[in-house]
Design an enzyme around this catalytic site. Structure first.
Site, PDB file in Angstrom:
ATOM      1  N   ASP A 119       1.058  -1.141   0.052  1.00 36.72           N
ATOM      2  CA  ASP A 119      -0.079   0.037   0.095  1.00 36.72           C
ATOM      3  C   ASP A 119       0.521   1.208   0.335  1.00 36.72           C
ATOM      4  OD1 ASP A 119      -2.697   1.572   0.325  1.00 36.72           O
ATOM      5  OD2 ASP A 119      -1.432   1.799   2.162  1.00 36.72           O
ATOM      6  N   GLU A 124      -1.293  -0.647  -5.824  1.00 38.12           N
ATOM      7  CA  GLU A 124      -1.930   0.068  -6.666  1.00 38.12           C
ATOM      8  C   GLU A 124      -1.990   0.486  -7.865  1.00 38.12           C
ATOM      9  OE1 GLU A 124      -5.903   1.686  -4.339  1.00 38.12           O
ATOM     10  OE2 GLU A 124      -4.509   2.197  -3.871  1.00 38.12           O
ATOM     11  N   ASP A 180      -3.767   1.836   6.858  1.00 39.16           N
ATOM     12  CA  ASP A 180      -2.331   1.050   5.335  1.00 39.16           C
ATOM     13  C   ASP A 180      -1.990   0.220   5.320  1.00 39.16           C
ATOM     14  OD1 ASP A 180      -2.672   3.838   5.369  1.00 39.16           O
ATOM     15  OD2 ASP A 180      -0.791   3.753   6.504  1.00 39.16           O
TER      16      ASP A 180
END
Ligand SMILES: [Zn+2]
Length: 400
Positions: free
Chosen positions: A179, A266, A347
């Site tokens: 993340d 991501e 997170d």
């Protein structure tokens, strides 16, 4: 496959002069034919192709006024024309801006498309001979081309493009979800546990020094020697900032790639982020650069890098029960799932979700290649970077 190694080189005085001439000629050729193409376009509605320019250049070199163009290797000047042609192509394909005239005060570079080799631990270049170089690793393949550049602070570098053996698929290592964030640069969940890495902030560290130097620069008379020196000092600080950042990201990506065979992150909309008020932090974090480093290093070593679509609600899902918490906003760092009562670090929860989503993508988009065994989960590899589309948009990337 091709690999690039960038090394610092230390040309002697004679080689420096010769390089300066090549930089000059190559820049001249670029500007000369950029101008000529523009003029021809205005007159006829058509630009010049590489072949036309190259033919014209051969004639140009024969004219007494342009004899000095014969000094550098012909291939270097032709390369300059090829670059110009692709700059135009990129512009017309809307991938780049209109080609600009080159100035002798910015970064200089030339490319030797042939006849380069490594001799006596130096780099042998056409017409220059052996240039002293410091190699961080071996070049164990045929050299395709070498791009020599000189920074505005007077340092020389060579980017060596070479052919290397194809590496076998990475058979060991973990599968981790990453993340990205601003308070912790990355939060990595590798299946059993989770760790965080803090960002470095070189832009902030050097901000004061930069401000003082920039102020000093603005007081100098245009065109004066003092101004030129002051410009160099400012450039050196910028170089320091970018080196600090790159060095950190190289080490971090190396560690991640060493430890993992599959990394999942991501897919961020970086352009959008850089326009927000967080721009400075985003710049320091350099997510794009980090992902890029991870991607090529992992690729080179036969691992897999998976980018999950940015509309996947990695932050809002409970990694325990799958409940979707829509009331989360940026300020909430910790939350309790209303459905299963688990306490989540924002997170860590996101990195858990990304990992799970990456594994899901890997296992469903199977085309039947090597099977990966990591931490007990058997997963089959996908051919390319897989993406999942979630129809509704859950979280804007700006709420990182
Ligand atoms: Zn839950």
């Amino acid at each position: 496959m091709l690999d690039v190694l960038k090394v610092r080189i230390y040309p002697n005085k004679g080689q420096e002069i010769s390089l300066a001439k090549s930089f000059g000629c190559s820049r001249f050729i670029w500007n000369f034919y950029l101008n000529r193409t523009n003029t021809q376009y205005e007159e006829t509605g058509k630009g010049m192709t590489y072949c036309q320019m190259a033919k014209d250049l051969t004639q140009l070199k024969k004219l007494p006024d342009y004899e000095w163009l014969q000094e550098p290797t012909a291939a270097v000047l032709q390369q300059s024309l090829k670059n110009l042609e692709s700059a135009f192509k990129n512009f017309f394909a809307k991938r780049a801006r209109f080609p600009k005239f080159k100035s002798k005060h910015s970064k200089q570079s030339i490319r030797f498309p042939e006849s380069c080799s490594i001799k006596n631990s130096g780099l042998k270049l056409p017409k220059l001979g052996i240039v002293k170089a410091s190699f961080s690793k071996n070049v164990d393949g045929k050299i395709k081309s070498v791009t020599v550049s000189k920074t505005s602070t007077g340092k020389y570098f060579a980017a060596i493009l070479f052919e290397t053996k194809d590496l076998t698929t990475k058979a060991q290592g973990k599968i981790s979800g990453i993340d990205l964030g601003l308070s912790s640069l990355i939060t990595v969940f590798y299946g059993e546990n989770c760790y965080k890495v803090d960002p470095i902030k070189p832009t902030r560290k050097y901000a004061k020094r930069l401000r003082i130097r920039q102020k000093a620069l603005s007081g100098k008379v245009k065109g004066s020697n003092n101004r030129r020196k002051a410009v160099k000092v400012v450039a050196r600080i910028h170089e320091k900032i970018s080196n600090t950042r790159q060095d950190f990201l190289h080490k971090l990506s190396r560690k991640l790639v060493d430890e993992n065979q599959v990394l999942i992150a991501e897919n961020l909309c970086l352009k959008g982020l850089a326009r927000t008020k967080l721009a400075k932090s985003i710049h320091d974090a350099s997510f794009g650069m980090l992902l890029n480093f991870i991607s090529y290093k992992l690729d080179r070593e036969g691992g897999k890098f998976i980018q999950v679509d940015r509309f996947f609600p990695s932050t809002k899902l409970c990694s325990c029960c799958g409940y979707k918490n829509d009331s989360l906003n940026l300020s909430i760092r910790e939350w309790i799932c209303p459905s299963c009562q688990t306490t989540h670090d924002r997170d860590e929860n996101a990195s858990r979700n990304l990992r799970a989503e990456g594994i899901r993508i890997l296992s469903t988009n199977t085309v039947g290649h090597t099977e990966i065994q990591a931490c007990g989960e058997a997963v089959r590899l996908v051919g390319t970077c897989a993406k999942k589309r979630v129809s509704e948009k859950q979280e804007s990337p700006a709420t990182l």
